[in-house]
Design a protein around this motif. Structure first.
Motif, mmCIF file in Angstrom:
data_model
loop_
_atom_site.group_PDB
_atom_site.id
_atom_site.type_symbol
_atom_site.label_atom_id
_atom_site.label_comp_id
_atom_site.label_asym_id
_atom_site.label_seq_id
_atom_site.Cartn_x
_atom_site.Cartn_y
_atom_site.Cartn_z
ATOM 1 N N LEU A 1 49.373 -10.686 24.388
ATOM 2 C CA LEU A 1 49.133 -11.010 25.976
ATOM 3 C C LEU A 1 48.289 -9.942 26.699
ATOM 4 O O LEU A 1 47.866 -10.331 27.836
ATOM 5 N N GLN A 2 47.881 -8.987 26.086
ATOM 6 C CA GLN A 2 46.840 -7.953 26.700
ATOM 7 C C GLN A 2 45.493 -8.665 27.071
ATOM 8 O O GLN A 2 45.077 -8.321 28.309
ATOM 9 N N PRO A 3 44.989 -9.705 26.407
ATOM 10 C CA PRO A 3 43.568 -10.230 26.979
ATOM 11 C C PRO A 3 43.745 -10.870 28.478
ATOM 12 O O PRO A 3 43.111 -10.827 29.384
ATOM 13 N N LYS A 4 44.919 -11.543 28.382
ATOM 14 C CA LYS A 4 45.242 -12.353 29.598
ATOM 15 C C LYS A 4 45.608 -11.236 30.812
ATOM 16 O O LYS A 4 45.059 -11.404 31.864
ATOM 17 N N GLU B 1 53.742 -23.356 30.106
ATOM 18 C CA GLU B 1 52.227 -22.285 30.432
ATOM 19 C C GLU B 1 52.531 -21.932 31.791
ATOM 20 O O GLU B 1 52.062 -20.721 31.861
ATOM 21 N N GLY B 2 53.255 -22.508 32.577
ATOM 22 C CA GLY B 2 53.454 -21.738 33.950
ATOM 23 C C GLY B 2 54.240 -20.574 33.824
ATOM 24 O O GLY B 2 53.921 -19.591 34.435
ATOM 25 N N ARG B 3 55.136 -20.488 32.827
ATOM 26 C CA ARG B 3 56.140 -19.129 32.765
ATOM 27 C C ARG B 3 55.303 -18.097 31.954
ATOM 28 O O ARG B 3 55.297 -17.189 32.394
ATOM 29 N N ALA C 1 52.297 -13.156 32.660
ATOM 30 C CA ALA C 1 51.051 -12.351 32.648
ATOM 31 C C ALA C 1 50.987 -11.801 34.023
ATOM 32 O O ALA C 1 50.379 -10.748 34.151
ATOM 33 N N VAL C 2 50.909 -12.614 34.971
ATOM 34 C CA VAL C 2 50.720 -12.048 36.481
ATOM 35 C C VAL C 2 51.492 -10.986 36.639
ATOM 36 O O VAL C 2 51.173 -9.938 37.359
ATOM 37 N N GLY C 3 52.727 -10.991 36.259
ATOM 38 C CA GLY C 3 53.802 -9.945 36.606
ATOM 39 C C GLY C 3 53.573 -8.658 35.944
ATOM 40 O O GLY C 3 53.530 -7.788 36.521
ATOM 41 N N LYS C 4 53.179 -8.644 34.601
ATOM 42 C CA LYS C 4 52.571 -7.505 33.728
ATOM 43 C C LYS C 4 51.559 -7.064 34.540
ATOM 44 O O LYS C 4 51.419 -5.757 34.462
#
Length: 110
Positions: free
Chosen positions: A102-105, A64-66, A71-74
């Motif tokens: 991943l887009q919603p995140k 989950e952390g990865r 997501a944060v990096g993107k």
């Protein structure tokens, strides 16, 4: 002579009684030891199950952390593109080829 024989018989009976009590006592000790070993084995099993669950939870949390880090990096990359190229969030995600799941995140982080 009869006294010796009867005395010997009484002594033999006492020895048999003592041997019987000793066997009962040893059987009791054996049962206590067996119970102790079984209890210890159960505690070890319970601990191992607990340890396996902890490892699973750690692996899950790590995954989950990865995913969150990705997501944060993107989102940071998308924000950088948006500022540099003056484009929309959607266009930045398209240029970065961010997967649909991943887009919603990423949008939530922008």
């Amino acid at each position: 002579m009869r006294e010796k024989i009867s005395g010997g018989t009484a002594s033999a009976d006492a020895m048999k009684s003592l041997a019987k009590r000793a066997r009962c006592y040893l059987d009791e000790i054996d049962m206590e030891r067996i119970h102790f070993v079984k209890q210890q084995e159960q505690e070890e099993r319970d601990y191992m199950i607990f340890e396996m669950r902890l490892r699973d939870e750690r692996a899950e949390a790590r995954d989950e952390g990865r995913a969150e880090g990705k997501a944060v990096g993107k989102a940071e990359a998308a924000r950088s593109l948006m500022e540099s190229l003056d484009i929309t969030k959607e266009k930045a995600m398209e240029l970065l080829k961010i997967p649909a799941e991943l887009q919603p995140k990423v949008l939530a982080l922008l």
